[in-house]
Design a protein around this motif. Structure first.
Motif, PDB file in Angstrom:
ATOM      1  N   ASN A 130       0.863  -1.181   0.000  1.00 13.14           N
ATOM      2  CA  ASN A 130       0.000   0.000   0.000  1.00 13.14           C
ATOM      3  C   ASN A 130       0.899   1.230   0.000  1.00 13.14           C
ATOM      4  O   ASN A 130       1.779   1.350   0.856  1.00 13.14           O
ATOM      5  CB  ASN A 130      -0.879   0.053   1.257  1.00 13.14           C
ATOM      6  N   VAL A 131       0.685   2.133  -0.952  1.00 15.51           N
ATOM      7  CA  VAL A 131       1.489   3.359  -1.004  1.00 15.51           C
ATOM      8  C   VAL A 131       0.541   4.554  -1.002  1.00 15.51           C
ATOM      9  O   VAL A 131      -0.381   4.612  -1.815  1.00 15.51           O
ATOM     10  CB  VAL A 131       2.380   3.394  -2.265  1.00 15.51           C
ATOM     11  N   ALA A 132       0.771   5.460  -0.066  1.00 12.58           N
ATOM     12  CA  ALA A 132      -0.060   6.667   0.019  1.00 12.58           C
ATOM     13  C   ALA A 132       0.726   7.865  -0.517  1.00 12.58           C
ATOM     14  O   ALA A 132       1.940   7.978  -0.271  1.00 12.58           O
ATOM     15  CB  ALA A 132      -0.479   6.928   1.461  1.00 12.58           C
ATOM     16  N   PHE A 133       0.036   8.728  -1.264  1.00 16.44           N
ATOM     17  CA  PHE A 133       0.652   9.953  -1.789  1.00 16.44           C
ATOM     18  C   PHE A 133      -0.041  11.158  -1.155  1.00 16.44           C
ATOM     19  O   PHE A 133      -1.282  11.229  -1.163  1.00 16.44           O
ATOM     20  CB  PHE A 133       0.508  10.028  -3.313  1.00 16.44           C
ATOM     21  N   VAL A 134       0.742  12.068  -0.614  1.00 16.73           N
ATOM     22  CA  VAL A 134       0.212  13.287  -0.015  1.00 16.73           C
ATOM     23  C   VAL A 134       0.535  14.436  -0.957  1.00 16.73           C
ATOM     24  O   VAL A 134       1.692  14.823  -1.115  1.00 16.73           O
ATOM     25  CB  VAL A 134       0.813  13.545   1.377  1.00 16.73           C
ATOM     26  N   LEU A 135      -0.502  14.983  -1.614  1.00 13.70           N
ATOM     27  CA  LEU A 135      -0.304  16.084  -2.562  1.00 13.70           C
ATOM     28  C   LEU A 135      -0.282  17.425  -1.830  1.00 13.70           C
ATOM     29  O   LEU A 135      -0.699  17.506  -0.668  1.00 13.70           O
ATOM     30  CB  LEU A 135      -1.386  16.065  -3.629  1.00 13.70           C
ATOM     31  N   CYS A 136       0.184  18.436  -2.514  1.00 10.09           N
ATOM     32  CA  CYS A 136       0.283  19.786  -1.941  1.00 10.09           C
ATOM     33  C   CYS A 136       1.072  19.771  -0.629  1.00 10.09           C
ATOM     34  O   CYS A 136       0.707  20.424   0.350  1.00 10.09           O
ATOM     35  CB  CYS A 136      -1.093  20.403  -1.700  1.00 10.09           C
ATOM     36  N   SER A 190       2.425  13.072  -9.215  1.00 13.03           N
ATOM     37  CA  SER A 190       1.894  12.042  -8.313  1.00 13.03           C
ATOM     38  C   SER A 190       1.006  11.055  -9.077  1.00 13.03           C
ATOM     39  O   SER A 190       1.017   9.848  -8.805  1.00 13.03           O
ATOM     40  CB  SER A 190       1.101  12.695  -7.180  1.00 13.03           C
ATOM     41  N   LEU A 191       0.232  11.574 -10.056  1.00 15.20           N
ATOM     42  CA  LEU A 191      -0.548  10.675 -10.916  1.00 15.20           C
ATOM     43  C   LEU A 191       0.384   9.749 -11.691  1.00 15.20           C
ATOM     44  O   LEU A 191       0.121   8.553 -11.849  1.00 15.20           O
ATOM     45  CB  LEU A 191      -1.400  11.493 -11.891  1.00 15.20           C
ATOM     46  N   LYS A 192       1.491  10.304 -12.168  1.00 18.46           N
ATOM     47  CA  LYS A 192       2.472   9.483 -12.892  1.00 18.46           C
ATOM     48  C   LYS A 192       3.052   8.409 -11.974  1.00 18.46           C
ATOM     49  O   LYS A 192       3.193   7.241 -12.383  1.00 18.46           O
ATOM     50  CB  LYS A 192       3.592  10.396 -13.413  1.00 18.46           C
ATOM     51  N   HIS A 193       3.361   8.785 -10.740  1.00 19.35           N
ATOM     52  CA  HIS A 193       3.891   7.798  -9.791  1.00 19.35           C
ATOM     53  C   HIS A 193       2.881   6.681  -9.545  1.00 19.35           C
ATOM     54  O   HIS A 193       3.248   5.494  -9.457  1.00 19.35           O
ATOM     55  CB  HIS A 193       4.236   8.478  -8.470  1.00 19.35           C
ATOM     56  N   ALA A 194       1.597   7.057  -9.427  1.00 14.86           N
ATOM     57  CA  ALA A 194       0.560   6.035  -9.214  1.00 14.86           C
ATOM     58  C   ALA A 194       0.534   5.066 -10.385  1.00 14.86           C
ATOM     59  O   ALA A 194       0.422   3.833 -10.201  1.00 14.86           O
ATOM     60  CB  ALA A 194      -0.794   6.715  -9.045  1.00 14.86           C
ATOM     61  N   HIS A 195       0.651   5.610 -11.598  1.00 12.02           N
ATOM     62  CA  HIS A 195       0.667   4.740 -12.783  1.00 12.02           C
ATOM     63  C   HIS A 195       1.878   3.813 -12.755  1.00 12.02           C
ATOM     64  O   HIS A 195       1.762   2.604 -13.046  1.00 12.02           O
ATOM     65  CB  HIS A 195       0.702   5.599 -14.047  1.00 12.02           C
ATOM     66  N   LYS A 222       4.421  -1.415 -12.702  1.00 10.62           N
ATOM     67  CA  LYS A 222       5.590  -2.210 -12.343  1.00 10.62           C
ATOM     68  C   LYS A 222       5.345  -3.174 -11.200  1.00 10.62           C
ATOM     69  O   LYS A 222       6.073  -4.150 -11.040  1.00 10.62           O
ATOM     70  CB  LYS A 222       6.758  -1.286 -11.958  1.00 10.62           C
ATOM     71  N   MET A 223       4.328  -2.890 -10.374  1.00 13.52           N
ATOM     72  CA  MET A 223       4.093  -3.696  -9.181  1.00 13.52           C
ATOM     73  C   MET A 223       2.619  -4.069  -9.107  1.00 13.52           C
ATOM     74  O   MET A 223       1.869  -3.536  -8.296  1.00 13.52           O
ATOM     75  CB  MET A 223       4.523  -2.916  -7.931  1.00 13.52           C
ATOM     76  N   PRO A 224       2.162  -4.993  -9.950  1.00 15.89           N
ATOM     77  CA  PRO A 224       0.748  -5.390  -9.956  1.00 15.89           C
ATOM     78  C   PRO A 224       0.283  -5.815  -8.556  1.00 15.89           C
ATOM     79  O   PRO A 224       0.990  -6.543  -7.852  1.00 15.89           O
ATOM     80  CB  PRO A 224       0.717  -6.565 -10.940  1.00 15.89           C
ATOM     81  N   GLY A 225      -0.879  -5.330  -8.182  1.00 12.78           N
ATOM     82  CA  GLY A 225      -1.429  -5.669  -6.879  1.00 12.78           C
ATOM     83  C   GLY A 225      -1.202  -4.597  -5.827  1.00 12.78           C
ATOM     84  O   GLY A 225      -1.903  -4.551  -4.817  1.00 12.78           O
ATOM     85  N   VAL A 226      -0.216  -3.726  -6.063  1.00 13.99           N
ATOM     86  CA  VAL A 226       0.039  -2.628  -5.123  1.00 13.99           C
ATOM     87  C   VAL A 226      -0.944  -1.500  -5.419  1.00 13.99           C
ATOM     88  O   VAL A 226      -1.103  -1.093  -6.574  1.00 13.99           O
ATOM     89  CB  VAL A 226       1.481  -2.125  -5.241  1.00 13.99           C
ATOM     90  N   VAL A 227      -1.614  -1.000  -4.381  1.00 18.46           N
ATOM     91  CA  VAL A 227      -2.652   0.007  -4.568  1.00 18.46           C
ATOM     92  C   VAL A 227      -2.103   1.392  -4.169  1.00 18.46           C
ATOM     93  O   VAL A 227      -1.665   1.575  -3.036  1.00 18.46           O
ATOM     94  CB  VAL A 227      -3.903  -0.315  -3.726  1.00 18.46           C
ATOM     95  N   PRO A 228      -2.138   2.366  -5.101  1.00 23.42           N
ATOM     96  CA  PRO A 228      -1.771   3.736  -4.736  1.00 23.42           C
ATOM     97  C   PRO A 228      -2.985   4.502  -4.219  1.00 23.42           C
ATOM     98  O   PRO A 228      -4.053   4.455  -4.824  1.00 23.42           O
ATOM     99  CB  PRO A 228      -1.258   4.325  -6.055  1.00 23.42           C
ATOM    100  N   TRP A 229      -2.810   5.205  -3.103  1.00 23.88           N
ATOM    101  CA  TRP A 229      -3.861   6.058  -2.542  1.00 23.88           C
ATOM    102  C   TRP A 229      -3.384   7.507  -2.618  1.00 23.88           C
ATOM    103  O   TRP A 229      -2.300   7.837  -2.118  1.00 23.88           O
ATOM    104  CB  TRP A 229      -4.124   5.698  -1.075  1.00 23.88           C
ATOM    105  N   LEU A 230      -4.184   8.363  -3.258  1.00 21.30           N
ATOM    106  CA  LEU A 230      -3.797   9.760  -3.413  1.00 21.30           C
ATOM    107  C   LEU A 230      -4.684  10.653  -2.556  1.00 21.30           C
ATOM    108  O   LEU A 230      -5.903  10.681  -2.749  1.00 21.30           O
ATOM    109  CB  LEU A 230      -3.883  10.201  -4.879  1.00 21.30           C
ATOM    110  N   PHE A 231      -4.083  11.363  -1.591  1.00 18.64           N
ATOM    111  CA  PHE A 231      -4.796  12.338  -0.766  1.00 18.64           C
ATOM    112  C   PHE A 231      -4.585  13.717  -1.387  1.00 18.64           C
ATOM    113  O   PHE A 231      -3.453  14.196  -1.461  1.00 18.64           O
ATOM    114  CB  PHE A 231      -4.271  12.298   0.674  1.00 18.64           C
ATOM    115  N   VAL A 289       4.774   6.212   2.451  1.00 21.17           N
ATOM    116  CA  VAL A 289       4.080   7.471   2.158  1.00 21.17           C
ATOM    117  C   VAL A 289       5.025   8.346   1.333  1.00 21.17           C
ATOM    118  O   VAL A 289       6.193   8.513   1.677  1.00 21.17           O
ATOM    119  CB  VAL A 289       3.678   8.214   3.446  1.00 21.17           C
ATOM    120  N   VAL A 290       4.492   8.866   0.214  1.00 21.74           N
ATOM    121  CA  VAL A 290       5.277   9.734  -0.675  1.00 21.74           C
ATOM    122  C   VAL A 290       4.721  11.153  -0.574  1.00 21.74           C
ATOM    123  O   VAL A 290       3.541  11.379  -0.843  1.00 21.74           O
ATOM    124  CB  VAL A 290       5.213   9.246  -2.138  1.00 21.74           C
ATOM    125  N   LEU A 291       5.575  12.094  -0.197  1.00 22.41           N
ATOM    126  CA  LEU A 291       5.160  13.495  -0.058  1.00 22.41           C
ATOM    127  C   LEU A 291       5.514  14.258  -1.331  1.00 22.41           C
ATOM    128  O   LEU A 291       6.676  14.279  -1.746  1.00 22.41           O
ATOM    129  CB  LEU A 291       5.871  14.141   1.140  1.00 22.41           C
TER     130      LEU A 291
END
Length: 658
Positions: free
Chosen positions: A384-390, A410-415, A420-429, A491-493
């Motif tokens: 599970n990878v979370a992205f914190v925008l702004c 951040s959208l590019k990172h989610a893609h 590259k990692m099927p099954g891993v879910v990106p969450w964008l806040f 978590v990716v800031l």
């Protein structure tokens, strides 16, 4: 001696559509202007800056035998050159012209008080007429131009600007403080929204720069000092001791292989190692090694390994080189906000909180993990990878502006994660997704369809589970109106873009301005976005403000074109509105030299041993600081003489007209 008669003044009032006419009665203003002393003609038009409006000025100058023109309209910053040319076309000296700003200073700021706005507009016009009555003709001077250009900074903006300039046949000096050109773009894996390989599109340009016969690339160099003015800048460049002779190094890497010192590689943001003698990344241009003298233990194993090539000199010292150029393009780039200042997100405290740029290095095939995203705490694959925008942008406690690229990268990172990692879910806040460019919105929909999860709301704080090192993300889903909690492995800031820490130092050397957000300030945000307050210095890329790669390249091409104009013309016209020193009155105290913000004044020694202030017309901006501080009244400001200013003050205090 016969006293000069006051000028015959014509007043031209612009409606500016409804910007002025919607608040101030123009006919009343016109009737008032006709009653002012020395006014022999008054007229108005819907848009005085238009061709018919300018024709009215030209015709009136000839038919009414005018000596001076006053245009009551908008800011001089916008249209003063337009009306000066119209006056000149009518046969007047273009400097016997005065602009009365009744839009910004009256109708706009007092739009809810029309009577007071009208009275203020009358005051402004009356003062302008009083000064215009005493204006005198001035002559434009011309100076020759050095036929070369310097570009400071060799990221994608500096590279593009250099290629544009060099292709036109002009000698170009490209200055880069790092050992390689490429800048931040060389760190990226892919670029949005087309998902091109960043190195695949940048590296050919880097090589083109290195091979171009008109480009002199100077890496590991910094600007030490800038003297001179448009057409004749003298730039002192510090060539930092590289410890390696560039002409003799073939980039074989034998030296690095035997170096016993290992430390974090700045190019990989410390995620990977490098030696004390190194190249920052495999595609570096030039592919020449550099000695980090702060880490080198002088064991000389590299010198012995280099052998007969004799390319390494551990006793090398810095050198200062003077370069003469006609104009300068600043492409100093950007840094990322020090996100550890936002303590609630735990960057620097929790191992698995990383920045967007660190994500780029992890996911990059030439990065420290060969293109695999891992948890820094244990090297395992995240689920599970979370992205914190702004992160640090649109934040009154950090940077109030939008960094313009965080949503899209951040959208590019989610893609990239889902690819590259099927099954891993990106969450964008996110607060809201800003997809403003060509094909950006479509890219946003694509990422939604691929399965990324979006939560609209700011992340309030992040906690770490000490046992698993997992991260607990706390936020509010503003669409559902409920608090949400997510357990993430990483978590990716999306850190904000900020000016480089060294930009302020460079700005002071160049004597250019900055905006309140500390980015370098352009001359005009719409009509002159490439130039600065100092003639001959232009801006390209993120040093002027956050922007994506397409906008950066476009601005670099524009700055390159603007910088070439004086070179191609072969001479530069100087604004004659400059300070003049009276030799008889100047006592040589030097106060004016110390106060001049443009370094336009120097003290010269005369044959009798006395000193006198000397003004460089090319550098003087006519700000008047020297004249105001001169204790002996020895400095006169052309176009802003004491009688002209006193006449304005008298007109304001004593009134006039009916």
């Amino acid at each position: 001696m016969t006293e000069k008669k006051p000028n015959r003044v014509g007043v031209f009032i612009c409606h500016c559509g409804t910007n002025i006419a919607g608040v101030i009665p123009i006919e009343e203003l016109k009737a008032y202007a006709k009653t002012l002393p020395n006014v022999v003609h008054a007229d108005n038009y819907t848009y005085m800056c238009s061709t018919p409006g300018q024709e009215k000025i030209r015709t009136a100058i000839k038919e009414q035998n005018l000596d001076a023109v006053v245009v009551a309209a908008c800011s001089p910053r916008l249209h003063e050159p337009t009306f000066r040319k119209a006056s000149a076309a009518g046969g007047l000296n273009m400097f016997i012209f005065e602009m009365a700003n009744i839009r910004e200073q009256s109708s706009w700021i007092h739009m809810k008080e029309p009577e007071k706005a009208t009275q203020k507009a009358k005051d402004i016009i009356r003062m302008s007429v009083a000064r215009a009555s005493l204006l005198e003709p001035l002559d434009t001077k011309y100076i020759p131009v050095e036929k070369s250009i310097m570009v400071i900074g060799a990221g994608v903006a500096g590279i593009q600007a250099s290629l544009e300039i060099a292709d036109s046949g002009i000698t170009t000096y490209l200055i880069e403080k790092e050992p390689s050109i490429g800048g931040n773009m060389s760190r990226l894996d892919k670029t949005f929204p087309t998902l091109d390989c960043s190195q695949c599109i940048l590296t050919p340009k880097m090589v083109d720069v290195d091979r171009h016969p008109n480009i002199k690339t100077m890496t590991y160099c910094e600007v030490e000092k800038v003297d001179g003015y448009i057409g004749n800048f003298t730039v002192t460049v510090r060539k930092k001791a590289r410890g390696v002779k560039e002409a003799d190094c073939n980039g074989c890497g034998d030296c690095a292989a035997v170096c016993p010192v290992t430390k974090g590689n700045e190019f990989d943001l410390g995620l990977g190692p490098r030696k004390a003698i190194y190249v920052p990344f495999p595609q570096a241009v030039p592919l020449k090694y550099t000695v980090d003298f702060n880490s080198c233990i002088k064991c000389e194993l590299c010198v012995k390994k280099c052998g007969d090539k004799n390319a390494i000199d551990l006793n090398m010292k810095d050198e200062l080189v003077e370069i003469k150029v006609g104009t300068i393009v600043v492409a100093a780039g950007f840094d990322l906000y020090e996100i550890e200042k936002k303590e609630e997100w735990g960057y620097g405290r929790f191992d698995n909180v990383i920045t967007g740029m660190q994500f780029e290095r992890f996911i990059n095939a030439s990065g420290p993990t060969g293109g695999k995203l891992i948890r820094p705490s244990d090297g395992q694959k995240p689920h599970n990878v979370a992205f914190v925008l702004c992160a640090g942008s649109r934040d009154q406690d950090a940077n109030p502006y939008c960094s313009r690229v965080c949503c899209m990268y951040s959208l590019k990172h989610a893609h990239q994660i889902m690819e590259k990692m099927p099954g891993v879910v990106p969450w964008l806040f996110y607060m809201d997704i800003r997809a403003f460019g060509k094909a950006y919105e479509e890219f946003y929909y694509r990422i939604q369809d691929e399965g990324a999860k979006f939560v609209r709301g700011r992340v309030s704080y992040i906690e770490e589970d000490p046992a698993t090192k997992n991260l607990i993300v706390h936020a509010e889903d503003t669409l559902l109106g409920t608090p949400v909690t997510l357990e993430a492995d990483v978590v990716v800031l999306a850190s904000a873009i900020v000016p480089k820490a060294t930009t302020e130092l460079l700005r002071n050397k160049l004597t250019i301005s900055r905006s309140p957000d500390k980015f370098l300030l352009e001359a005009h945000p719409k009509l002159n976005p490439f130039s600065t307050s100092t003639d001959g210095i232009f801006l390209a890329g993120c040093c002027q403000g956050p922007k994506d790669i397409p906008d950066t390249v476009a601005q670099a091409a524009g700055a390159a074109a603007a910088a070439q104009v004086p070179i191609n013309q072969g001479k530069v016209a100087l604004e004659p509105i400059a300070a003049k020193v009276s030799e008889e009155l100047c006592a040589g105290c030097g106060i004016c030299e110390a106060q001049c913000p443009y370094k336009a004044i120097s003290m010269v020694s005369l044959a009798d041993g006395k000193r006198r202030a000397n003004v460089n017309d090319a550098m003087c901006k006519g700000c008047g600081t020297c004249g105001a501080t001169c204790p002996g009244g020895a400095i006169k400001m052309q176009h802003f003489t004491t009688p002209q200013i006193v006449a304005q003050i008298d007109a304001f205090l004593l009134g006039g007209g009916q």
